[in-house]
Design an enzyme around this catalytic site. Structure first.
Site, short mmCIF file in Angstrom:
data_model
loop_
_atom_site.label_atom_id
_atom_site.label_comp_id
_atom_site.label_asym_id
_atom_site.label_seq_id
_atom_site.Cartn_x
_atom_site.Cartn_y
_atom_site.Cartn_z
N LYS A 203 40.64 38.55 28.58
CA LYS A 203 40.86 39.12 27.25
C LYS A 203 41.71 38.24 26.35
CE LYS A 203 39.47 43.78 27.99
NZ LYS A 203 39.78 45.18 28.21
N ARG A 237 39.25 45.94 36.75
CA ARG A 237 37.91 45.61 36.22
C ARG A 237 37.91 44.13 35.85
NH1 ARG A 237 35.30 45.04 31.42
NH2 ARG A 237 33.21 45.92 31.27
N1 HH2 Z 1 37.01 46.40 28.65
C1 HH2 Z 1 35.79 46.05 28.20
C2 HH2 Z 1 34.68 46.87 28.44
N2 HH2 Z 1 34.81 48.01 29.15
N3 HH2 Z 1 36.16 49.54 30.36
C3 HH2 Z 1 37.37 49.91 30.82
N4 HH2 Z 1 37.50 51.04 31.52
N5 HH2 Z 1 38.49 49.15 30.59
C4 HH2 Z 1 38.43 47.99 29.88
O1 HH2 Z 1 39.49 47.36 29.68
C5 HH2 Z 1 37.16 47.55 29.37
C6 HH2 Z 1 36.02 48.38 29.63
C7 HH2 Z 1 35.61 44.76 27.45
O2 HH2 Z 1 35.27 43.71 28.29
P1 HH2 Z 1 33.77 43.13 28.56
O3 HH2 Z 1 32.89 44.15 29.18
O4 HH2 Z 1 33.91 41.89 29.35
O5 HH2 Z 1 33.23 42.71 27.16
P2 HH2 Z 1 32.21 43.40 26.15
O6 HH2 Z 1 32.79 44.71 25.78
O7 HH2 Z 1 32.17 42.42 25.01
O8 HH2 Z 1 30.92 43.56 26.86
#
Ligand code: HH2
Length: 263
Positions: A203, A237
């Site tokens: 992040k 995660r």
């Molecule tokens: N962060 C992201 C997405 N889903 N769910 C939970 N429970 N907690 C988090 O911190 C969280 C989440 C964002 O990360 P990522 O999936 O890598 O990116 P994107 O939203 O651009 O797909």
């Protein structure tokens, strides 16, 4: 929990696994690396991301969820949308991971109609607007109060506490100082009496602290996640499962309750 983004635009791996076969392969690799849960998402929630059509989201996630569940793997679906929740659980997902904490229309009812576990995450605003100068008087108590009220709403809708997990939502409507404060005082969330999930992997806050680009934030993520474990986090995660597993093996040998035996 290993991240499986079936999206063309996720902030760290957008486009890499946007077809089903590539996403399934990736998920199986994360499982080999030691992920206990595979978190499948079809809509990016990165800051500034625009919402995705529900049909598109379903088309992205359902074949992946089906294929992984068929292999007996534990799958969570990362979605805000009621229709996707229902279809994902029908396809074999046993956890609903909702960055909107079941606040979207019909989401509470949809989750209640299943017997899936639910991760309730705190987010200020929506992905499109959430980083527009978020302000808090006391970020820790505001996030905790929000999650507590979502837990109450879930229980009122028939979703028992034993099905719930909470997440402070690092980077979702939070500046660096807010994220650091939440992490520093993460124990305060454990007083809700529910398992705490955190997602710090790759992040922006890690980039702000190290000056590193997204693809180079693995070590920074390990440090942040271990700090979270030290403060009670139970589910991490992450994108980089193998590295996190190694770090946890060492951490647990030192800090865990169990006496460590040589292999
Ligand atoms: N962060 C992201 C997405 N889903 N769910 C939970 N429970 N907690 C988090 O911190 C969280 C989440 C964002 O990360 P990522 O999936 O890598 O990116 P994107 O939203 O651009 O797909």
């Amino acid at each position: 929990m290993g991240v499986v983004n079936v999206t063309p635009d996720s902030f760290s791996d957008g486009g890499k696994y946007s077809d089903s076969a590539a996403a399934i392969d990736h998920a199986l690799r994360l499982r080999e690396e030691g992920a206990d849960i595979l978190d499948v998402g079809g809509e990016s929630t990165r800051p500034g991301a625009a919402p995705v059509d529900i049909a598109v989201e379903m088309h992205r996630v359902l074949p992946v969820i089906e294929a992984l569940s068929r292999r007996g793997l534990v799958v969570s679906v990362d979605t805000r949308h009621a229709q996707v929740m229902r279809a994902a659980v029908a396809a074999g997902a046993t956890i609903i991971n909702d960055v909107a904490a079941l606040r979207e229309e019909q989401a509470l009812e949809a989750a209640a109609s299943t017997d899936a576990a639910v991760c309730l995450m705190h987010m200020r605003g929506t992905p499109l607007t959430m980083q527009d100068a978020p302000r808090y008087a006391d970020v820790g108590s505001e996030v905790r109060a929000f999650l507590e009220s979502r837990v109450q709403s879930c229980m009122a809708a028939g979703i028992g506490r034993e099905r719930l997990v909470v997440d402070p939502g690092f980077g979702f409507g939070k500046e660096l100082t807010h994220n650091l404060q939440l992490l520093r005082h993460l124990e305060d969330l454990s007083t809700l009496g529910l398992p705490v999930l955190v997602g710090l992997s790759r992040k922006r806050m890690l980039g702000q602290l190290t000056g590193r680009a997204v693809a180079e934030r693995e070590y920074a993520g390990i440090a942040a996640h271990l700090a979270a474990v030290a403060r009670g986090a139970k589910i991490l995660r992450v994108h980089d499962v193998a590295a996190m597993r190694d770090a946890l093996a060492v951490w647990n040998a030192i800090e865990g309750d169990e006496e460590h035996h040589d292999a």
